[in-house]
Design a protein around this motif. Sequence first.
Motif, PDB file in Angstrom:
ATOM      1  N   ASP A  39      46.391  33.178   3.744  1.00 21.12           N
ATOM      2  CA  ASP A  39      45.500  34.325   3.990  1.00 21.12           C
ATOM      3  C   ASP A  39      44.056  33.998   3.618  1.00 21.12           C
ATOM      4  O   ASP A  39      43.124  34.374   4.329  1.00 21.12           O
ATOM      5  N   VAL A  40      43.860  33.298   2.507  1.00 26.53           N
ATOM      6  CA  VAL A  40      42.514  32.915   2.080  1.00 26.53           C
ATOM      7  C   VAL A  40      41.935  31.888   3.048  1.00 26.53           C
ATOM      8  O   VAL A  40      40.774  31.980   3.447  1.00 26.53           O
ATOM      9  N   GLY A  80      38.094  30.580   7.055  1.00 23.33           N
ATOM     10  CA  GLY A  80      37.930  30.014   8.392  1.00 23.33           C
ATOM     11  C   GLY A  80      37.229  30.972   9.342  1.00 23.33           C
ATOM     12  O   GLY A  80      36.370  30.568  10.130  1.00 23.33           O
ATOM     13  N   TYR A  81      37.570  32.242   9.254  1.00 22.70           N
ATOM     14  CA  TYR A  81      36.934  33.245  10.115  1.00 22.70           C
ATOM     15  C   TYR A  81      35.447  33.384   9.768  1.00 22.70           C
ATOM     16  O   TYR A  81      34.602  33.475  10.661  1.00 22.70           O
ATOM     17  N   GLU A 113      36.597  35.296  -1.852  1.00 21.83           N
ATOM     18  CA  GLU A 113      37.854  35.948  -1.492  1.00 21.83           C
ATOM     19  C   GLU A 113      38.672  36.178  -2.758  1.00 21.83           C
ATOM     20  O   GLU A 113      38.954  35.228  -3.493  1.00 21.83           O
ATOM     21  N   ASP A 114      39.017  37.416  -3.010  1.00 20.03           N
ATOM     22  CA  ASP A 114      39.912  37.745  -4.115  1.00 20.03           C
ATOM     23  C   ASP A 114      41.322  37.864  -3.561  1.00 20.03           C
ATOM     24  O   ASP A 114      41.552  38.593  -2.601  1.00 20.03           O
ATOM     25  N   ARG A 128      36.390  30.623  -3.553  1.00 17.86           N
ATOM     26  CA  ARG A 128      35.053  30.575  -2.974  1.00 17.86           C
ATOM     27  C   ARG A 128      34.886  29.381  -2.052  1.00 17.86           C
ATOM     28  O   ARG A 128      35.433  28.313  -2.297  1.00 17.86           O
ATOM     29  N   ALA A 129      34.086  29.603  -1.021  1.00 16.40           N
ATOM     30  CA  ALA A 129      33.659  28.517  -0.142  1.00 16.40           C
ATOM     31  C   ALA A 129      32.146  28.599  -0.046  1.00 16.40           C
ATOM     32  O   ALA A 129      31.582  29.679   0.144  1.00 16.40           O
TER      33      ALA A 129
END
Length: 121
Positions: A25-26, A31-32, A62-63, A70-71
């Motif tokens: 999911d992350v 990616g999106y 993203e939690d 993180r990215a």
Amino acid sequence: MSNEDLKPVIWIGSSLTDLKEFPTDVQDDIGYALYFAQTNLKHPKAKPLKGFKGAGVLEIVEDYDGDTDRAVYTVKLEEIVYVLHVFQKKSKHGIATPKQDLELIEKRLKLAQQYDRNNYD
């Protein structure tokens, strides 16, 4: 928009390998967000990373399941999206990016800038 119109993504260091360690999911959410960057758009969750003014360094946070993933990427070099660092924030205190991660991001940003100069100037 066709794939030919998308900016390519270049993964610096272990960024891609690190992303693959995250839950699906992350990976999908990050990616999106990168897809938005490839189309010259900014994902609603993308925000400037503090300490990198003018460098166009953005982060996606993203939690997921109690973790903060993180990215960090930049879009300010030619027509490429450079992913500089993908990591899980370990500290449970505060929201600041740890110094060690900031130093790695700075080092990888310099690598991306050098790569860009060598290949696109």
